[in-house]
Design a protein around this motif. Structure first.
Motif, short mmCIF file in Angstrom:
data_model
loop_
_atom_site.label_atom_id
_atom_site.label_comp_id
_atom_site.label_asym_id
_atom_site.label_seq_id
_atom_site.Cartn_x
_atom_site.Cartn_y
_atom_site.Cartn_z
N ASN A 302 0.96 4.09 22.66
CA ASN A 302 -0.30 4.18 21.92
C ASN A 302 -1.44 4.49 22.89
OD1 ASN A 302 -0.82 1.71 23.18
ND2 ASN A 302 -0.30 0.51 21.37
N GLN A 335 6.07 0.15 12.49
CA GLN A 335 4.96 -0.76 12.73
C GLN A 335 5.51 -2.18 12.94
OE1 GLN A 335 2.11 -1.70 14.07
NE2 GLN A 335 1.14 -0.07 12.82
N ASP A 337 3.45 -4.41 14.93
CA ASP A 337 2.29 -5.19 15.37
C ASP A 337 1.88 -6.14 14.24
OD1 ASP A 337 -0.12 -6.21 16.22
OD2 ASP A 337 -0.86 -4.29 17.00
N MET A 340 -1.48 -5.69 12.32
CA MET A 340 -1.67 -4.63 11.33
C MET A 340 -1.10 -5.10 9.99
SD MET A 340 -3.18 -2.55 13.30
CE MET A 340 -3.37 -2.40 15.08
N GLN A 346 -4.90 0.61 10.33
CA GLN A 346 -4.78 1.57 11.43
C GLN A 346 -4.30 2.90 10.84
OE1 GLN A 346 -1.22 2.12 13.97
NE2 GLN A 346 -2.48 1.30 15.63
N ILE A 363 1.25 4.08 9.15
CA ILE A 363 2.66 3.67 9.22
C ILE A 363 2.96 2.58 8.21
CG2 ILE A 363 4.45 2.77 10.74
CD1 ILE A 363 2.82 3.88 13.10
N LEU A 364 2.06 1.61 8.09
CA LEU A 364 2.29 0.51 7.14
C LEU A 364 2.27 1.03 5.70
CD1 LEU A 364 2.89 -2.44 7.75
CD2 LEU A 364 0.51 -2.99 7.21
N GLU A 371 6.36 -4.51 7.54
CA GLU A 371 6.53 -4.30 8.97
C GLU A 371 8.02 -4.21 9.29
OE1 GLU A 371 6.27 -8.97 10.39
OE2 GLU A 371 4.71 -7.56 11.00
#
Length: 875
Positions: A302, A335, A337, A340, A346, A363-364, A371
């Motif tokens: 990232n 994803q 994280d 998030m 994001q 992504i989510l 996730e």
């Protein structure tokens, strides 16, 4: 089942069990068991087992064509484990044949480029065919191995392909030495061949899939899906994971793929996060669990921070590829994280070749708010070029300014070359002496693909189109074989001669300048005189004839891919293509190891510069119409006014230049070629080249090039002129992304005025607008045979101009500051009719085979209104 099949089935089972027993490999990661695995140790009589679980068997039983092949051990043993001890060689063609079942397979070829007894490594020039596909063409193993910079695999070459086999097919792999006068002792060789079954829709598109949102998206042309059909062959160019080490074949999901690390190709600052989300179980609800190993989705690259510092740059990868091919790009995301928590928190932009393909990459959101759910996004992109050079395919990501987390991230990248319409996948050999100074970071790190040249596309201001008149002469090369000898001397550069002034270039075609004159014209190539640059070298504004005449001077740099032959043929072609509406070649200089071309200087720059993204004053509607008419005349001359039909192939507003009197000049013949010859020929089958947004869809889909391909591109230019916007705007709402689609929609709804450039509001007579829309959209008909000829188009545009000026009772004469002279039109009057666009399917045919538009509205335009100008020789 015969013993061979039983043996391979048992081998697959043993491999399965072995891989499951390897350390650091979970059962979840090995979830596909190929029903066929052929691992062949070519040139060896014995089997070989390697630590990755492969059992390499002798090759002799699979040789179906074997005239004089021999087996030989390597004189220098390889330090790499694998099928590199022995090889199969032949100075004649030889073929392997494999009894494989229906469905997609990985085909892998292994080469150890060293010298063997009686076979010197430098003489290995050969082609390879697999079924109907050409994998290599005049491939030189030593050049490719020498260009590889991986010290861990010295002289090891590896290629991987995806091929889909039909019922009853045997997979025949044929090796063909390239016997030429230059390489009379060439031979073909191979060290190892592997064939592995893959799931049917891992890389190929399922045609029965109701949800097409997961299909690859075409970059640039439109938003339509581009399915990877089962008659395509793919070459794996890159399979890159984010991480600190490669994932070997033994740790793949059963298909023996290797995943390299991406750090060689990242050109911007970034952060690597390894082994994240260990406590989160991956859930494969969006893609099959064999798509990639678990470890791929637990390492992320990232931009490094959620602060505004990230807003100043793109996270960028540059992937060197062969030009002239279409590519499948697959991006892997997951994803993990925990911060998030909500979709949209994001989001980021994704650009492929600087074209926006994802405005809201989330992504989510893609994973239904879950996730640990891996997803794959796919894109298909065409890289224009001549298949003889290596360019960079760029991937860029940038935070969406409206998202809370200012970051972008990715887990893995896969890139595949797609075969062209002739079944070809072969690229060029690298140069024998690649120069690192010419290579863009990180192109010098490209593995097993050869050296990479810098792609420099920017050419400044006025001469942007003029100076790109480069290899257009290729289409004359096959037609005109005049004996223009050049004293090659002893000065060689890249395989082409660069003369010292002793050439026999004919001076009767155009003016020959001395190097002293050129140096005087450019103040000894003063950098202050540079107005553009490209892969060919610098372009200078120069002054000749004691400073009385401005010219554009293109100076080929010493290491340009252009050489003496291209230089001479360009002079011949451009000297003979003289027309008021084509950019003119003034002369050349071929002296003191210099190759220099001199063109007319275009004071007012390109048409594009006066339509959008510019501070220049806007053009009036009348000026725009007059420019369109002039461009049409230039294209009509190319199509009908020369001995051979010439198809420009790159008509766009950036390639239309304007002189001091606003007279338009068609420029940049770099992609032009001779059209169909012979009465029965209607098209030319050729690879797709051109500019995104202007390409004829019939040409793009079928590789069939006609003069009507130029007509389509000109139709796009007409819409640019009307709307004052680019052909493609990816940030617009879906309906307005494509100018062509938006214009068609508005025309059909009777609201064409919605696309009109705000600068033109109140300038266009309503009837003129309607007829102009008809002309533009008739150029854009899907069926190329239904589009009008440039002859008819010019006539209809003349009528549009008459409507604008309120003169429908006679032929318009040019006025204002756009001057042709008194006798620009002839007095003969045959009719060209304009139809309603909605009735364009009912066109009639004229005597020369072009389509004429039926309506009773107007019958005014003379047959040769567009073909004769007062000075047919131009300037």
């Amino acid at each position: 089942m015969d013993t061979t099949c039983i043996r391979f089935a048992l081998g697959a089972i043993l491999l399965h069990l072995l891989l499951l027993s390897l350390p650091n490999l979970s059962i979840a990661e090995f979830i596909y068991s190929p029903h066929e695995i052929f691992s062949i140790n070519c040139g060896s009589n014995s089997s070989l087992s390697t630590r990755d679980g492969r059992n390499w068997t002798a090759d002799i039983k699979f040789l179906s064509e074997n005239k004089d092949s021999v087996a030989a051990p390597a004189l220098t043993p390889s330090t790499q484990e694998g099928p590199y001890t022995d090889a199969r060689f032949s100075h004649s063609q030889f073929t392997y044949s494999f009894p494989v079942s229906t469905g997609p397979k990985f085909l892998r070829l292994f080469f150890y480029s060293t010298s063997y007894q009686n076979f010197h490594r430098s003489k290995a020039y050969f082609s390879v065919k697999a079924g109907p596909y050409t994998l290599f063409q005049d491939f030189n193993a030593s050049l490719n191995a020498d260009a590889d910079d991986d010290p861990a695999q010295t002289d090891i070459l590896f290629r991987e392909y995806c091929i889909n086999l039909k019922d009853g097919d045997r997979l025949n792999i044929t090796f063909i030495p390239s016997k030429t006068s230059q390489h009379p002792d060439s031979y073909a060789f191979i060290n190892g061949i592997e064939i592995v079954s893959m799931p049917p829709f891992l890389y190929y598109t399922n045609p029965d899939d109701v949800d097409i949102s997961g299909w690859p998206q075409l970059v640039g042309l439109n938003t339509n899906p581009f399915p990877i059909e089962n008659n395509f062959a793919l070459e794996t160019n890159y399979r890159l994971r984010v991480g600190d080490q490669q994932i070997p074949a033994s740790q793949d999901t059963g298909m023996l793929r290797s995943w390299d690390v991406d750090n060689k190709y990242v050109t911007t600052q970034s952060v690597l996060s390894l082994d994240i989300g260990i406590g989160i179980k991956l859930t494969f609800t969006k893609i099959p669990n064999y798509t990639a190993p678990d470890t791929v989705y637990r390492s992320v690259r990232n931009m490094g921070s959620n602060g505004t510092i990230n807003m100043g740059f793109n996270l960028t990868w540059q992937l060197p590829v062969d030009s002239g091919f279409t590519y499948l790009l697959r991006l892997h995301f997951c994803q993990l994280d925990p911060d998030m928590k909500n979709p949209g928190y994001q989001s980021f932009f994704i650009f492929v070749q600087d074209q926006l393909v994802e405005k809201w990459a989330d992504i989510l959101g893609w994973s239904d708010k879950q996730e640990g759910v891996p997803v794959v996004k796919q894109y298909v992109v065409f890289i224009p070029g001549n298949q003889q050079e290596t360019l960079n395919l760029s991937l860029k990501m940038h935070p969406n300014p409206t998202s809370l987390a200012k970051d972008a991230q990715i887990n893995a990248i896969e890139l595949f070359k797609i075969n062209n319409t002739t079944g070809n996948l072969a690229g060029p050999n690298p140069d024998s002496h690649p120069k690192t100074s010419e290579v863009l970071l990180p192109s010098s790190n490209k593995k097993s693909k050869g050296s990479t040249r810098t792609l420099t596309a920017a050419v400044a201001g006025t001469v942007s189109g003029v100076v790109m008149l480069s290899l257009s002469v290729a289409f004359f090369l096959t037609k005109r074989k005049k004996n223009m000898a050049v004293d090659e001397g002893s000065n060689k550069k890249g395989g082409t001669s660069r003369g010292g002034g002793s050439s026999s270039l004919p001076t009767n075609l155009c003016r020959k300048f001395s190097i002293a004159e050129i140096r005087a014209a450019t103040n000894n190539f003063d950098e202050l005189f540079v107005v553009g640059l490209g892969g060919f070298g610098n372009v200078y504004k120069g002054y000749i004839d004691d400073g009385s005449t401005r010219v554009a001077i293109k100076r080929l740099k010493a290491d340009s891919r252009q050489g003496a032959q291209e230089f001479m043929n360009e002079i011949e072609m451009l000297s003979q293509l003289r027309h008021l509406h084509l950019v003119s070649l003034v002369g050349y200089c071929y002296e003191s190891n210099e190759m220099i071309l001199v063109y007319d200087f275009m004071d007012r720059g390109s048409l594009r510069e006066h339509l959008y993204d510019t501070d220049k004053p806007s053009l009036s509607w009348k000026q725009r119409l007059q420019i369109c008419i002039g461009v049409g005349r230039g294209l009509h001359y190319l199509h009908t006014g020369t001995k051979d039909v010439i198809i420009h192939r790159d008509v766009k507003s950036a390639n239309i230049l304007l002189d001091e009197k606003w007279v338009p000049k068609v420029s940049d013949f770099g992609l032009s070629r001779i059209g169909p010859t012979g009465i029965s020929r209607t098209h030319v089958n050729t690879q797709v080249k051109g500019s995104i947004g202007y390409l004829d869809p019939e040409y793009y889909k079928r590789d069939r090039l006609t003069v009507k391909s130029d007509v389509y591109s000109f139709g796009v230019v007409l819409l640019e002129v009307l709307s004052g916007r680019q052909p493609l705007l990816h940030w617009e709402e879906k309906q307005r992304m494509s100018l062509v689609k938006w214009a068609k929609h508005c025309y059909e709804k009777g609201i064409l005025s919605e696309i009109v450039d705000p600068e033109l509001k109140g300038q266009i007579v309503p009837q003129c607008l309607r007829k102009f829309g008809e002309v533009a959209l008739s150029c854009l008909l899907e069926d190329g045979t239904q589009r009008p000829s440039m002859k008819d188009i010019v006539g209809m545009l003349e009528l549009v101009l008459q409507l604008q000026e309120g003169d429908v009772n006679g032929v318009m004469e040019s006025g204002g500051d756009y001057e042709y002279g008194d006798d620009v039109f002839s007095s003969s009057h045959n009719s060209v009719h304009v139809s309603d666009y909605s009735k364009s399917t009912g066109l009639s045919t004229t005597r020369d085979g072009d389509r004429s538009y039926g309506s009773n509205d107007f019958v005014l335009i003379p047959d040769d209104v567009f073909s004769e100008i007062k000075d047919p020789n131009g300037r």
